[in-house]
Design an enzyme around this catalytic site. Structure first.
Site, PDB file in Angstrom:
ATOM      1  N   ASP A 155      35.122 -35.630  40.125  1.00 31.68           N
ATOM      2  CA  ASP A 155      33.731 -35.965  40.029  1.00 31.68           C
ATOM      3  C   ASP A 155      32.715 -34.870  40.661  1.00 31.68           C
ATOM      4  O   ASP A 155      32.727 -34.968  42.026  1.00 31.68           O
ATOM      5  CB  ASP A 155      33.353 -37.301  40.109  1.00 31.68           C
ATOM      6  N   LYS A 219      27.977 -36.988  33.646  1.00 31.08           N
ATOM      7  CA  LYS A 219      28.154 -38.051  34.221  1.00 31.08           C
ATOM      8  C   LYS A 219      26.546 -38.595  35.012  1.00 31.08           C
ATOM      9  O   LYS A 219      25.915 -37.508  35.645  1.00 31.08           O
ATOM     10  CB  LYS A 219      28.955 -38.415  35.551  1.00 31.08           C
ATOM     11  N   LYS A 255      29.626 -40.519  31.147  1.00 33.10           N
ATOM     12  CA  LYS A 255      30.041 -41.622  32.042  1.00 33.10           C
ATOM     13  C   LYS A 255      28.917 -41.922  32.713  1.00 33.10           C
ATOM     14  O   LYS A 255      28.334 -41.382  33.502  1.00 33.10           O
ATOM     15  CB  LYS A 255      31.120 -40.974  33.216  1.00 33.10           C
TER      16      LYS A 255
END
Lengths: 319, 478
Positions: A155, A219, A255
């Site tokens: 991430d 995300k 996400k």
């Protein structure tokens, strides 16, 4: 489905220079904030009950990236988290496992061991999380460390400063470099920190920028700022992945992270997925929840559906 | 597109509303049978189930009601504005308290989704009463001179598409300004007006101030023609509106007409596409398109036509049609068999004239009156479906190349009620809106209503304004 898809070649052209990239990103359709929020709110009024609710809760559990991102993290805490990810509810072994555990890079090896053999993935926030304010080689070293320790997913945070300054190509190049450092071993989630990007137009541009650079997931946020995932910004990103696939054939995951605490909220997000990007995104390969406190509420709701009674917080594990 | 995530049915409970097997006319504060004893049945459009039997007003009943209203007018108009406001505020609060009951009732009688009655109709109904309650003691400051006087007895005829909301649009300003009312609801949707009669009693409204006469066109005609009516307000079809104008011509009655429309929804190439798609959907599929200000003509800039239509078709495929009482239903039933026949005929004519018809895969229930959301492409100004009001879930798509062409096409209609503009460019919104001959022009949104905002038409869409400060004028001697 797409009939007018520009070729991949045409899209690779847009990253030829800062100005072509800027022109492309600023040429994306605008976002009307009032309309976007109204649409998100109206999807939030879908009434999900009985069998649909049971399905949605299990689906949501399987999409959770169970996360601990504290300076005070210890190997013990990470192991506990791993155990919980594998068997979220020890009293009911039919409960699905979560999608992943998400930890800092130095905890990847511990996490990897804790979930070994379970299918639960280990995600790591590399790239100088959460501010992303470090030199590129530092960020890349961070990523390589995490990948070498066995991380299945990285991430990364983008350089919001560069993005807001309009240095899109710099952001693009960084994502490309990180993606390269992930190699074939890790999927890349690109975090925009939507709360800091401030406008919906920026969020749409960042989404396309991330996808052009090869993100496997886009995300919303780190969970470390005041405004994190919202139904509206998630809806917007779902529109972006939907349009990107229509144009390129490449599917990218979404996400939302931070601030999703209740089952009711999670189900609203699933409705957004279902009615915006479509059912193709309704599994944990393509949609995740970055949330640490959400899981327990999902488990309590699940227990309530199974037993007819609401058990309370002492009937689920603290971590 | 079958989904792995099927929503289970989520029906709103019918038990919150108690529909009596029969209802009378509401005259002078009492429910009464029709003078000639006639009754008619009202059915639920989604199931064809008979909901109740309702007294059918005739000429004698109209006369009785107008006399009651005339008698009540003396006292009602003499009350201080602040006193009238108290009654209106009380009505508004009762509507809020009973909103779930009224929403379910309206959905049963009209066929529209509970989502709309619950989230749009009822909040707006209450808001209109609150808004005009606020004006009742401030009429001296409304810009119509000091101490403007009420007109007298208002004869009001309303349609079936927003039964309770249209009632609120008519009754709230009439009462606030000191008029008394005889209102005829549409024959297919009389129930919520009768429940409103009960609310008037609950609020202690003096007898005769509000009279409700369910009935057919003959009752409406008698009401409009009654010599002791001072003001006529009508919402409905243009054909009936013209007839009313002829009846009223040469009398001293004041008249407002809110008639049909063929609203243009103009999408420029720099529009926020995803939100424009939502606005197109809201514009034409809200209340199954049975909205006079529906955006039934989509004017899309040629350069983005393909992209926009693809998005629109994908979006239409997610619309959920079915049981209007299900909280997840987006599209409910058509109000009546007659209306369904009209929509069907016009859609067939569209096909016959060469437009291309498209509907999403969509299963229609076996009983009740249903029409799938429908899109026509390759439509030109010369097609009937681009000119006639369809009053159903049918969207005609036309294209344009320049802003001037968009304006020319948008204005090239016998109607002029509403229009929409979609663009990210503020200056273009202002420039185009100024050139559109429509009573309401929405920009980057559609079908948004607010009691503070006046509503009404140009050309064959009627005249006069409802809502806002302007809405007071129609009920005052100015």
């Amino acid at each position: 489905m797409p009939t007018t898809a520009p070729t991949a070649h045409a899209l690779s052209d847009v990253t030829a220079s800062d100005s072509t990239l800027r022109r492309f990103l600023h040429g994306l359709p605008g976002v009307d904030a009032v309309g976007l929020e109204a649409r998100a709110a109206s999807l939030g009024t879908r009434s999900i009950k009985t069998t649909a609710k049971a399905y949605a809760i299990d689906l949501a559990i399987s999409m959770v990236d169970l996360t601990t991102l504290e300076g005070a993290d210890t190997p013990g805490k990470v192991r506990a988290l791993g155990a919980k990810a594998v068997h979220p509810d020890p009293t009911d072994r039919t409960t699905p496992a979560t999608a992943a555990v998400c930890v800092y890079p130095d905890m990847v090896a511990v996490a990897k061991e804790a979930v070994a053999g379970s299918g639960v993935k280990v995600a790591s926030v590399a790239t100088a999380f959460p501010a992303g304010r470090a030199a590129l080689d530092v960020k890349l070293a961070d990523v390589r460390d995490a990948v070498a320790a066995g991380a299945d997913e990285i991430d990364m945070v983008i350089d919001r400063g560069a993005f807001l300054a309009g240095k899109y190509l710099k952001v693009y190049d960084e994502i490309v470099a990180v993606k390269q450092a992930c190699g074939d071993r890790a999927r890349l989630k690109v975090i925009f920190e939507t709360g800091e990007l401030s406008t919906y137009d920026n969020i749409r541009r960042a989404s396309w920028l991330g996808m052009l650079a090869g993100a496997d997931f886009i995300k919303t946020s780190t969970g470390k700022v005041a405004v994190n995932a919202t139904p509206a910004n998630t809806l917007l990103m779902l529109e972006a992945v939907r349009d990107f696939r229509a144009q390129t054939g490449v599917q990218v995951g979404v996400k939302p992270a931070g601030g999703i605490r209740t089952s009711k909220d999670a189900i609203k997000f699933l409705v957004l997925v279902n009615e915006t990007a479509g059912p193709d995104w309704l599994d944990n390969t393509w949609f995740r929840f970055g949330a640490s406190s959400l899981l327990n509420d999902l488990l309590m709701q699940r227990q309530k559906l199974a037993t007819g009674r609401y058990s309370g917080p002492d009937y689920v594990t603290v971590d | 597109m079958a989904s792995v995530f099927e929503y289970a049915p989520a029906p709103e409970s019918r038990s919150v509303v108690d529909i009596a097997p029969s209802y009378g006319l509401f005259i002078d504060g009492e429910f009464a049978e029709a003078a000639d004893g006639k009754v008619f049945k009202t059915v639920s459009p989604s199931t064809e189930e008979v909901l109740s039997e309702v007294a059918q007003a005739g000429e004698a009943d109209v006369d009785r009601a107008v006399r009651a209203a005339r008698k009540a007018f003396e006292k009602w108009s003499a009350l201080p504005g602040s006193e009238r406001a108290k009654y209106l505020f009380r009505i508004a609060r009762i509507i809020q308290e009973r909103s779930r009951e009224l929403a379910v009732l309206e959905t049963l009688d009209n066929g529209k989704p509970i989502k709309e009655t619950r989230d749009a109709d009822l909040p707006l109904v209450a808001a209109h009463f609150f808004y005009y309650a606020g004006w009742a003691d401030k009429l001296d400051h409304a810009g119509f001179g000091t101490n403007p006087r009420p007109l007298g007895v208002a004869g009001q005829v309303i349609p079936w598409n927003f039964p309770l909301l249209m009632l609120a649009w008519k009754i709230a300003p009439a009462l606030a300004t000191g008029n008394t009312v005889v209102l005829k609801p549409a024959e297919t949707t009389p129930l919520s007006a009768l429940f409103f009669a009960d609310i008037c009693r609950q609020a202690g409204l003096p007898k005769g101030v509000v009279n409700i006469l369910p009935g057919y066109g003959d009752a409406g005609a008698a009401l409009v023609a009654h010599p002791d009516v001072n003001k006529v307000a009508f919402t409905g079809s243009t054909a009936v509106g013209k007839e009313i104008a002829r009846t009223v011509a040469g009398t001293r009655k004041k008249l407002t007409l809110e008639l049909g429309g063929k609203g243009a929804n103009i999408v420029f190439d720099d529009a926020p596409i995803d939100q424009a798609v939502e606005g197109i959907v809201t514009g034409i599929f809200f209340n199954q398109g049975q909205v006079c200000c529906a955006g039934s003509r989509l004017l899309v800039q040629e350069s983005i036509q393909e992209e926009l239509l693809e998005s629109l078709k994908r979006r239409l495929s997610t619309l959920r049609l079915g049981d209007p009482l299900d909280k997840n239903t987006d599209i409910g039933a058509i109000n009546s068999a007659e209306q369904l026949a009209r929509i069907t005929a016009l859609a067939e004519q569209g096909e016959a004239e060469g437009a291309e018809r498209w509907s999403p895969a969509c299963e229609l229930p076996t009983s009740g009156y249903w029409f799938a959301p429908t899109l026509f492409t390759n439509v030109t100004q010369a097609h009937t479906i681009a000119r006639d009001e369809i009053f159903g879930p049918v969207l005609s798509v036309l294209t344009f190349r320049t802003p001037d062409e968009a304006v020319a096409k948008a204005n090239n209609t016998q109607y002029g009620l509403s229009a929409g503009i979609w663009t990210e460019k503020g200056s273009r919104i202002l420039a185009v809106a100024n050139k559109l001959r429509a009573g309401v022009v929405w920009s980057n949104t559609f079908n948004k209503f607010d009691p503070t905002s006046p509503f009404g038409g140009y050309k064959e869409s009627g005249f006069g304004r409802e809502g806002g400060r302007h809405g007071l004028e129609a009920y005052l001697d100015v």
